[in-house]
Design a protein around this motif. Structure first.
Motif, PDB file in Angstrom:
ATOM      1  N   ALA A 172     -28.668   1.142  16.364  1.00 62.07           N
ATOM      2  CA  ALA A 172     -27.698   0.065  16.572  1.00 62.07           C
ATOM      3  C   ALA A 172     -27.335  -0.058  18.046  1.00 62.07           C
ATOM      4  O   ALA A 172     -27.218  -1.169  18.578  1.00 62.07           O
ATOM      5  N   VAL A 173     -27.156   1.061  18.728  1.00 58.87           N
ATOM      6  CA  VAL A 173     -26.860   1.043  20.161  1.00 58.87           C
ATOM      7  C   VAL A 173     -28.030   0.444  20.930  1.00 58.87           C
ATOM      8  O   VAL A 173     -27.847  -0.388  21.821  1.00 58.87           O
ATOM      9  N   LEU A 174     -29.246   0.859  20.582  1.00 57.20           N
ATOM     10  CA  LEU A 174     -30.448   0.326  21.225  1.00 57.20           C
ATOM     11  C   LEU A 174     -30.550  -1.178  21.018  1.00 57.20           C
ATOM     12  O   LEU A 174     -30.937  -1.914  21.933  1.00 57.20           O
ATOM     13  N   ASN A 175     -30.175  -1.645  19.844  1.00 50.93           N
ATOM     14  CA  ASN A 175     -30.252  -3.083  19.555  1.00 50.93           C
ATOM     15  C   ASN A 175     -29.252  -3.880  20.381  1.00 50.93           C
ATOM     16  O   ASN A 175     -29.561  -4.984  20.845  1.00 50.93           O
ATOM     17  N   VAL A 176     -28.044  -3.352  20.544  1.00 51.47           N
ATOM     18  CA  VAL A 176     -27.058  -4.030  21.384  1.00 51.47           C
ATOM     19  C   VAL A 176     -27.544  -4.074  22.831  1.00 51.47           C
ATOM     20  O   VAL A 176     -27.463  -5.103  23.505  1.00 51.47           O
ATOM     21  N   LEU A 177     -28.079  -2.954  23.294  1.00 48.45           N
ATOM     22  CA  LEU A 177     -28.549  -2.856  24.671  1.00 48.45           C
ATOM     23  C   LEU A 177     -29.703  -3.814  24.945  1.00 48.45           C
ATOM     24  O   LEU A 177     -29.689  -4.560  25.933  1.00 48.45           O
ATOM     25  N   THR A 178     -30.707  -3.822  24.064  1.00 48.07           N
ATOM     26  CA  THR A 178     -31.872  -4.686  24.281  1.00 48.07           C
ATOM     27  C   THR A 178     -31.518  -6.156  24.080  1.00 48.07           C
ATOM     28  O   THR A 178     -32.084  -7.031  24.750  1.00 48.07           O
ATOM     29  N   MET A 179     -30.566  -6.438  23.185  1.00 50.21           N
ATOM     30  CA  MET A 179     -30.122  -7.815  23.019  1.00 50.21           C
ATOM     31  C   MET A 179     -29.496  -8.319  24.310  1.00 50.21           C
ATOM     32  O   MET A 179     -29.734  -9.453  24.741  1.00 50.21           O
ATOM     33  N   SER A 180     -28.686  -7.464  24.951  1.00 52.47           N
ATOM     34  CA  SER A 180     -28.026  -7.859  26.189  1.00 52.47           C
ATOM     35  C   SER A 180     -29.051  -8.101  27.301  1.00 52.47           C
ATOM     36  O   SER A 180     -28.906  -9.033  28.099  1.00 52.47           O
ATOM     37  N   ILE A 181     -30.084  -7.273  27.365  1.00 54.11           N
ATOM     38  CA  ILE A 181     -31.139  -7.476  28.364  1.00 54.11           C
ATOM     39  C   ILE A 181     -31.832  -8.808  28.136  1.00 54.11           C
ATOM     40  O   ILE A 181     -32.066  -9.582  29.082  1.00 54.11           O
ATOM     41  N   PHE A 182     -32.157  -9.098  26.888  1.00 52.94           N
ATOM     42  CA  PHE A 182     -32.805 -10.362  26.533  1.00 52.94           C
ATOM     43  C   PHE A 182     -31.963 -11.551  26.965  1.00 52.94           C
ATOM     44  O   PHE A 182     -32.461 -12.480  27.633  1.00 52.94           O
ATOM     45  N   VAL A 183     -30.683 -11.538  26.634  1.00 51.67           N
ATOM     46  CA  VAL A 183     -29.810 -12.662  26.967  1.00 51.67           C
ATOM     47  C   VAL A 183     -29.586 -12.758  28.476  1.00 51.67           C
ATOM     48  O   VAL A 183     -29.508 -13.856  29.032  1.00 51.67           O
ATOM     49  N   SER A 184     -29.513 -11.603  29.155  1.00 48.17           N
ATOM     50  CA  SER A 184     -29.347 -11.613  30.610  1.00 48.17           C
ATOM     51  C   SER A 184     -30.574 -12.202  31.300  1.00 48.17           C
ATOM     52  O   SER A 184     -30.450 -12.943  32.281  1.00 48.17           O
ATOM     53  N   LEU A 185     -31.751 -11.875  30.802  1.00 43.34           N
ATOM     54  CA  LEU A 185     -32.978 -12.455  31.351  1.00 43.34           C
ATOM     55  C   LEU A 185     -33.006 -13.965  31.145  1.00 43.34           C
ATOM     56  O   LEU A 185     -33.473 -14.715  32.012  1.00 43.34           O
ATOM     57  N   LEU A 186     -32.489 -14.398  30.004  1.00 42.48           N
ATOM     58  CA  LEU A 186     -32.412 -15.834  29.743  1.00 42.48           C
ATOM     59  C   LEU A 186     -31.468 -16.511  30.730  1.00 42.48           C
ATOM     60  O   LEU A 186     -31.730 -17.626  31.196  1.00 42.48           O
TER      61      LEU A 186
END
Length: 275
Positions: A172-186
């Motif tokens: 769950a922590v990994l998912n929050v972290l990678t989601m934030s990276i994805f949205v930040s790249l966007l």
């Protein structure tokens, strides 16, 4: 070193002021909001958004004197379509894979009154999160350093603010972290907050309010009742799909997709510069 200390000091000052204003209980308790759960939730989401806007303006216009700029809208048609497309791919493929594996099933429907109010509340919540994390905080680190540093800092803050994920487990922590990276790249690709907001909203609104597979605040309803069966790594446990390794894989895929878009955009700009 001095620049780093000043930047961190401004970021801390921003969050301290935001936390003080956002924690004033009396702001959340006007009598007119009670009696309708949807209106109550709408107000509870609206207050922190207003606080976020006020604090951002204080720092953006007052302290920074316009040196740091948060751009909400750039190319609205492109960003709107891109946000919908990526959001649909992100959530749609995730649900498709979980359905194909037999992990998630939609059993029955509920009657949800004032669904449009719940949707507005969910949208306001997303706008607040994106404006708080990828607004002033992202831009000040980008302005003083670069987009990579801004992405790292905003992702760490975003993950820390989703403290519930730490109680669920590492996935769950990994998912929050990678989601934030994805949205930040966007955000880096579009240079505005519209596409990140739309992508985030599709995940929350469709995933929670309609499908019941994403966890928001406990009082948010869901149109469908969904059940999970199988390994906790796939089902996500109490975190629902946001604790699933399928989401981890999809987040990484979305990071790669947007990363390629950024790379191609940079290559295109370089070619234009040459010629």
């Amino acid at each position: 070193m001095k620049k780093l200390l000043i930047t961190i000091g401004k970021a801390l000052g921003f969050f301290i002021l935001w936390a003080i204003l956002a924690s004033m209980d009396f702001l959340y308790e006007p009598q007119f909001i009670y009696g309708n759960p949807a209106v109550t939730r709408l107000w509870w989401e609206l207050v922190p958004l207003i606080v976020t806007i006020i604090v951002t303006l204080i720092f953006e216009k007052g302290i920074e004197k316009g040196r740091v700029h948060i751009q909400l809208i750039g190319q609205p048609f492109r960003d709107f379509i891109l946000g919908i497309l990526l959001g649909a791919i992100w959530l749609g493929i995730t649900i498709f894979i979980l359905r194909y594996l037999g992990v998630i099933q939609f059993d029955s429907k509920n009657v949800v009154n004032y669904m449009w109010v719940w949707l507005i509340a969910a949208f306001i919540n997303v706008v607040m999160q994106e404006y708080l994390i990828r607004g002033y905080i992202f831009q000040i680190f980008k302005s003083n350093y670069n987009s990579i540093v801004a992405t790292i800092v905003s992702t760490l803050i975003f993950t820390a603010l989703h403290g519930g994920a730490f109680e669920v487990g590492i996935v769950a922590v990994l998912n929050v972290l990678t989601m934030s990276i994805f949205v930040s790249l966007l955000l880096i690709y579009t240079k505005t907050l519209i596409a990140p907001i739309i992508v985030h909203f599709i995940w929350n609104a469709v995933g929670c309010l309609y499908l019941g597979g994403v966890s928001l605040a406990d009082d948010y309803p869901n149109l469908w009742n969904c059940t999970f069966t199988g390994s906790k790594l796939l089902t996500g446990g109490i975190a629902k799909i946001e604790g699933s390794v399928i989401v981890s894989a999809m987040n990484i895929i979305m990071i790669i997709i947007v990363g390629v878009m950024i790379s191609r955009g940079q290559s295109s700009n370089q070619r234009k510069g040459v010629f």
